[in-house]
Design a protein around this motif. Structure first.
Motif, PDB file in Angstrom:
ATOM      1  N   PRO A 167     -11.033  -5.475   9.010  1.00 50.66           N
ATOM      2  CA  PRO A 167     -10.498  -5.019  10.303  1.00 50.66           C
ATOM      3  C   PRO A 167      -9.084  -4.432  10.161  1.00 50.66           C
ATOM      4  CG  PRO A 167     -10.249  -7.380  10.115  1.00 50.66           C
ATOM      5  CD  PRO A 167     -10.939  -6.934   8.847  1.00 50.66           C
ATOM      6  N   THR A 168      -8.686  -3.662  11.172  1.00 54.06           N
ATOM      7  CA  THR A 168      -7.350  -3.021  11.218  1.00 54.06           C
ATOM      8  C   THR A 168      -6.902  -2.582   9.829  1.00 54.06           C
ATOM      9  OG1 THR A 168      -6.263  -5.200  11.078  1.00 54.06           O
ATOM     10  CG2 THR A 168      -6.617  -4.286  13.283  1.00 54.06           C
ATOM     11  N   LYS A 169      -7.810  -1.918   9.134  1.00 55.33           N
ATOM     12  CA  LYS A 169      -7.599  -1.642   7.713  1.00 55.33           C
ATOM     13  C   LYS A 169      -6.617  -0.512   7.432  1.00 55.33           C
ATOM     14  CE  LYS A 169     -11.945   0.964   7.809  1.00 55.33           C
ATOM     15  NZ  LYS A 169     -13.272   1.113   7.190  1.00 55.33           N
ATOM     16  N   TYR A 170      -6.315   0.342   8.392  1.00 52.76           N
ATOM     17  CA  TYR A 170      -5.348   1.410   8.121  1.00 52.76           C
ATOM     18  C   TYR A 170      -3.967   1.081   8.682  1.00 52.76           C
ATOM     19  CZ  TYR A 170      -6.631   2.949  12.878  1.00 52.76           C
ATOM     20  OH  TYR A 170      -6.880   3.004  14.233  1.00 52.76           O
ATOM     21  N   THR A 171      -3.829  -0.101   9.290  1.00 54.20           N
ATOM     22  CA  THR A 171      -2.518  -0.534   9.794  1.00 54.20           C
ATOM     23  C   THR A 171      -2.097  -1.818   9.072  1.00 54.20           C
ATOM     24  OG1 THR A 171      -3.675  -1.647  11.628  1.00 54.20           O
ATOM     25  CG2 THR A 171      -2.789   0.551  12.051  1.00 54.20           C
ATOM     26  N   ASP A 172      -2.487  -2.958   9.618  1.00 56.00           N
ATOM     27  CA  ASP A 172      -2.017  -4.241   9.080  1.00 56.00           C
ATOM     28  C   ASP A 172      -2.531  -4.526   7.675  1.00 56.00           C
ATOM     29  OD1 ASP A 172      -0.977  -4.422  11.582  1.00 56.00           O
ATOM     30  OD2 ASP A 172      -2.305  -5.998  12.289  1.00 56.00           O
ATOM     31  N   PHE A 173      -3.785  -4.171   7.387  1.00 52.75           N
ATOM     32  CA  PHE A 173      -4.408  -4.593   6.129  1.00 52.75           C
ATOM     33  C   PHE A 173      -4.667  -3.426   5.170  1.00 52.75           C
ATOM     34  CE2 PHE A 173      -5.395  -8.014   9.080  1.00 52.75           C
ATOM     35  CZ  PHE A 173      -5.061  -9.128   8.323  1.00 52.75           C
ATOM     36  N   LEU A 174      -3.807  -2.428   5.195  1.00 48.86           N
ATOM     37  CA  LEU A 174      -3.968  -1.306   4.260  1.00 48.86           C
ATOM     38  C   LEU A 174      -3.711  -1.753   2.824  1.00 48.86           C
ATOM     39  CD1 LEU A 174      -4.692   1.653   4.109  1.00 48.86           C
ATOM     40  CD2 LEU A 174      -2.282   2.233   4.389  1.00 48.86           C
ATOM     41  N   PHE A 175      -2.860  -2.747   2.643  1.00 53.01           N
ATOM     42  CA  PHE A 175      -2.632  -3.269   1.289  1.00 53.01           C
ATOM     43  C   PHE A 175      -3.923  -3.836   0.705  1.00 53.01           C
ATOM     44  CE2 PHE A 175      -1.537  -6.741  -1.643  1.00 53.01           C
ATOM     45  CZ  PHE A 175      -0.755  -6.055  -2.555  1.00 53.01           C
ATOM     46  N   SER A 176      -4.772  -4.411   1.555  1.00 53.31           N
ATOM     47  CA  SER A 176      -6.057  -4.950   1.083  1.00 53.31           C
ATOM     48  C   SER A 176      -6.965  -3.820   0.614  1.00 53.31           C
ATOM     49  CB  SER A 176      -6.733  -5.734   2.209  1.00 53.31           C
ATOM     50  OG  SER A 176      -5.888  -6.751   2.701  1.00 53.31           O
ATOM     51  N   VAL A 177      -6.940  -2.692   1.324  1.00 54.99           N
ATOM     52  CA  VAL A 177      -7.708  -1.507   0.907  1.00 54.99           C
ATOM     53  C   VAL A 177      -7.221  -1.030  -0.454  1.00 54.99           C
ATOM     54  CG1 VAL A 177      -8.222   0.909   1.443  1.00 54.99           C
ATOM     55  CG2 VAL A 177      -8.182  -0.799   3.278  1.00 54.99           C
ATOM     56  N   ILE A 178      -5.906  -0.969  -0.625  1.00 62.04           N
ATOM     57  CA  ILE A 178      -5.319  -0.520  -1.894  1.00 62.04           C
ATOM     58  C   ILE A 178      -5.702  -1.472  -3.027  1.00 62.04           C
ATOM     59  CG2 ILE A 178      -3.124  -0.172  -3.108  1.00 62.04           C
ATOM     60  CD1 ILE A 178      -1.970   0.680  -0.335  1.00 62.04           C
ATOM     61  N   SER A 179      -5.650  -2.775  -2.761  1.00 59.90           N
ATOM     62  CA  SER A 179      -5.998  -3.761  -3.789  1.00 59.90           C
ATOM     63  C   SER A 179      -7.462  -3.655  -4.181  1.00 59.90           C
ATOM     64  CB  SER A 179      -5.709  -5.172  -3.273  1.00 59.90           C
ATOM     65  OG  SER A 179      -4.338  -5.338  -2.997  1.00 59.90           O
ATOM     66  N   GLU A 180      -8.333  -3.385  -3.207  1.00 60.01           N
ATOM     67  CA  GLU A 180      -9.754  -3.276  -3.503  1.00 60.01           C
ATOM     68  C   GLU A 180     -10.065  -2.015  -4.303  1.00 60.01           C
ATOM     69  OE1 GLU A 180     -13.985  -3.813  -1.173  1.00 60.01           O
ATOM     70  OE2 GLU A 180     -12.411  -2.677  -0.163  1.00 60.01           O
TER      71      GLU A 180
ATOM     72  N   PRO B  42       3.905  -3.821   9.569  1.00 63.10           N
ATOM     73  CA  PRO B  42       3.373  -2.820   8.635  1.00 63.10           C
ATOM     74  C   PRO B  42       4.050  -2.864   7.280  1.00 63.10           C
ATOM     75  CG  PRO B  42       4.904  -1.787  10.180  1.00 63.10           C
ATOM     76  CD  PRO B  42       4.743  -3.211  10.626  1.00 63.10           C
ATOM     77  N   LEU B  43       3.343  -2.384   6.270  1.00 62.16           N
ATOM     78  CA  LEU B  43       3.901  -2.246   4.930  1.00 62.16           C
ATOM     79  C   LEU B  43       4.738  -0.974   4.885  1.00 62.16           C
ATOM     80  CD1 LEU B  43       3.872  -3.558   2.097  1.00 62.16           C
ATOM     81  CD2 LEU B  43       1.945  -2.059   1.528  1.00 62.16           C
ATOM     82  N   PRO B  44       6.012  -1.053   4.497  1.00 64.15           N
ATOM     83  CA  PRO B  44       6.901   0.125   4.541  1.00 64.15           C
ATOM     84  C   PRO B  44       6.340   1.337   3.814  1.00 64.15           C
ATOM     85  CG  PRO B  44       8.164  -1.855   4.068  1.00 64.15           C
ATOM     86  CD  PRO B  44       6.713  -2.255   4.016  1.00 64.15           C
ATOM     87  N   PHE B  45       6.393   2.483   4.490  1.00 66.55           N
ATOM     88  CA  PHE B  45       5.984   3.796   3.978  1.00 66.55           C
ATOM     89  C   PHE B  45       4.467   3.926   3.794  1.00 66.55           C
ATOM     90  CE2 PHE B  45      10.187   2.900   2.143  1.00 66.55           C
ATOM     91  CZ  PHE B  45      10.916   3.920   2.716  1.00 66.55           C
ATOM     92  N   ILE B  46       3.730   2.844   3.888  1.00 63.76           N
ATOM     93  CA  ILE B  46       2.308   2.867   3.550  1.00 63.76           C
ATOM     94  C   ILE B  46       1.424   2.769   4.789  1.00 63.76           C
ATOM     95  CG2 ILE B  46       0.488   1.750   2.215  1.00 63.76           C
ATOM     96  CD1 ILE B  46       2.570   3.055   0.471  1.00 63.76           C
ATOM     97  N   SER B  47       1.609   1.737   5.585  1.00 65.20           N
ATOM     98  CA  SER B  47       0.745   1.495   6.741  1.00 65.20           C
ATOM     99  C   SER B  47       0.844   2.612   7.770  1.00 65.20           C
ATOM    100  CB  SER B  47       1.107   0.163   7.404  1.00 65.20           C
ATOM    101  OG  SER B  47       0.889  -0.917   6.534  1.00 65.20           O
ATOM    102  N   TYR B  48      -0.251   2.802   8.501  1.00 66.12           N
ATOM    103  CA  TYR B  48      -0.268   3.813   9.557  1.00 66.12           C
ATOM    104  C   TYR B  48       0.686   3.421  10.683  1.00 66.12           C
ATOM    105  CZ  TYR B  48      -1.886   6.591  13.507  1.00 66.12           C
ATOM    106  OH  TYR B  48      -1.943   7.436  14.593  1.00 66.12           O
ATOM    107  N   GLY B  49       1.423   4.407  11.169  1.00 71.81           N
ATOM    108  CA  GLY B  49       2.368   4.181  12.269  1.00 71.81           C
ATOM    109  C   GLY B  49       3.464   5.224  12.217  1.00 71.81           C
ATOM    110  N   GLY B  50       3.430   6.174  13.144  1.00 72.87           N
ATOM    111  CA  GLY B  50       4.408   7.254  13.135  1.00 72.87           C
ATOM    112  C   GLY B  50       5.827   6.757  13.314  1.00 72.87           C
TER     113      GLY B  50
END
Length: 379
Positions: free
Chosen positions: A264-277, A342-350
Motif C-alpha cells: 500500500p501507499t507504495k509511491y509515497t510512504d513505502f517507496l523505500f520498500s519498492v526500492i529494496s524489493e 516521506p523519504l527525502p528526494f525520493i518519495s512522491y510529494g511536490g
C-alpha cells in the motif's frame, strides 16, 4: 589583454570552487532516481500523472535551490518577522480551508489539481526563524527565560501542526529543536531532567493523552500481527517486500509485492520498500549512503560557517533530513511506527521535494557566501 583574460578565468574558478557541487549533484541524482522509482510504483495505475507532477516539482525545486544558493543567507535576517508571520498564516489557513487526507489529517491546501502541504513549507520557515532566534540568545542559552522563549517559538508552530493533526511533522520539528539546542550547548542540568520526565510520563501520556486510534498504532507497531488485515497490513507487506529483494533485488519493474498491488501507499510512504524489493539490499544501502553523505556534508559546512546563524541553518537542515531518513526507512522495515513521513528526494510529494531542494540551497548558500563573500572581494 592577457591579464584580463587570466583574471576572468580566475574569477570563474572561484565561483566553481565555492559552489558545492557534491550537494548539488547528489540532490539531483536522488531526485531523478526517485522519479524512476515512482514510475515503477505507479505503473499499475495506468497513468503517468504522478511521475509528471514529481518531475515538474523537481525542476521547480532545482531552480529555487540555485536561487537560494546565490542569495546571501544573511539577508534572511531582515525577513525573519515576515517569514514567521507567513508560517503562522499558512498553518492557520490549512486548518480553515485544508483538505482532509487519507489518514484523517487536514494537512493540504488545494488549488484545483495542485496540492500544497503547509507543514513542509513551515519546516524551512522554522529553520530560518529559530536559527536566527538561537543566534541572538546563544550567549544566554541557559537562562530560564531564554529557554522559555525558545520553547514558545517551537510550541506555537507544533501546536498548530498537532491541530491538523500531523504527529509525524510535529516529531520532525521537535527533533530539529532538540538538535539545535544541543549544538547551542544547552546545559545538561536541563537535558537530563527533561529526558527523565519524558520517560516517566510516557505511560501516562499513552493512557490519558493519546486517542484510541493513536494507542492502536503503537500497539500495532510493537506487534503488527495484532491487526494483520487492517492497521498492521502496511508494515507486514512492507517487510515482505524488503526481505524478498534479498541481495541484488528482483530487477526494475519486477517487484512482485509492488507490481501485484500488495504493497500500500507504495509511491509515497513505502517507496523505500519498492526500492529494496527491486534493487535489493545493495541498492537500498547505496541509497541510504547517498542520503547520509548529504547529511554529513551539511554538518561539515556547519563547522566552517562564518557565523552562528549559518551554522544553525546547516544543522537544522541536516537534522530534518536525518529524521526523515531514519523514520521512513525505519517504518518500512518495522523498526519505527508508521507516521507518513516521506523519504527525502525520493518519495512522491511536490511540496516535499521542493522543500528539500530549498533546504539544500540554504546550506549551499552558507558554503558559497563564506568569506570571501564575492568573487570580486578576492581582488
Amino acid at each position: 589583454m592577457r591579464e584580463k583574460r587570466e583574471k576572468k578565468v580566475a574569477k570563474r574558478s572561484v565561483i566553481l570552487m565555492e559552489f558545492d557541487w557534491l550537494l548539488f549533484v547528489l540532490s539531483i541524482f536522488l531526485s531523478i532516481f526517485g522519479i524512476i522509482c515512482i514510475y515503477s510504483a505507479t505503473r499499475t495505475l495506468n497513468t503517468n500523472s504522478n511521475v509528471i507532477v514529481q518531475a515538474g516539482a523537481c525542476i521547480i525545486g532545482i531552480v529555487l535551490m540555485l536561487l537560494t544558493c546565490f542569495f546571501d543567507y544573511e539577508q534572511f535576517k531582515n525577513l525573519i518577522k515576515p517569514i514567521f508571520i507567513f508560517c503562522l498564516a499558512i498553518l492557520i489557513l490549512v486548518l480553515i480551508i485544508g483538505v482532509t487526507g487519507d489518514w484523517g489529517a487536514r494537512s493540504w491546501i488545494r488549488f484545483g489539481s495542485i496540492g500544497i502541504q503547509p507543514s513542509e513549507i513551515a519546516k524551512i520557515c522554522f529553520i530560518l526563524t529559530f536559527s536566527y532566534h538561537l543566534s541572538r540568545v546563544e550567549d544566554k542559552i541557559n537562562q530560564p527565560l531564554v529557554i522559555f522563549g525558545l520553547i514558545l517559538h517551537l510550541a506555537i508552530l507544533v501546536g498548530l501542526i498537532l491541530m491538523q493533526p500531523d504527529m509525524g511533522s510535529a516529531m520532525v520539528f521537535m527533533f530539529m529543536f532538540v538538535t539545535l539546542l544541543f549544538v547551542a550547548k544547552i546545559s545538561y542540568k536541563y537535558i537530563i531532567p527533561v529526558a527523565a520526565a519524558g520517560v516517566i510520563s510516557a505511560p501516562f501520556i499513552y493512557k490519558f493523552v493519546l486517542s484510541e486510534y493513536q494507542q492502536k498504532r503503537i500497539q500495532v507497531f510493537i506487534n503488527p500481527d495484532l491487526d494483520p488485515l487492517n492497521r498492521g497490513y502496511n508494515v507486514i507487506q512492507s517487510k515482505i517486500a524488503v526481505g524478498s529483494g534479498q541481495i541484488w533485488g528482483k530487477g526494475y519493474l519486477h517487484g512482485t509485492q509492488n507490481q501485484m498491488g500488495y504493497l500500500p501507499t507504495k509511491y509515497t510512504d513505502f517507496l523505500f520498500s519498492v526500492i529494496s524489493e527491486e534493487f535489493g539490499f545493495i541498492g537500498a544501502c547505496l541509497l541510504v549512503i547517498a542520503l547520509f553523505i548529504i547529511i554529513y556534508r551539511c554538518f561539515k559546512i556547519a563547522q566552517k560557517a562564518d557565523n552562528s546563524f549559518g551554522r544553525y541553518i546547516c544543522v537544522g537542515v541536516a537534522s530534518m533530513l536525518l529524521f526523515h531518513t531514519f523514520e521512513n526507512v525505519g517504518m518500512c522495515i518495522g523498526l519505527m511506527p508508521v507516521t507518513g513521513i516521506p523519504l527525502p528526494f525520493i518519495s512522491y510529494g511536490g511540496t516535499a521535494i521542493v522543500t528539500n531542494m530549498v533546504a539544500i540551497g540554504l546550506v549551499m548558500s552558507v558554503a558559497y557566501h563564506n568569506k570571501p563573500r564575492s568573487v570580486f572581494d578576492v581582488y
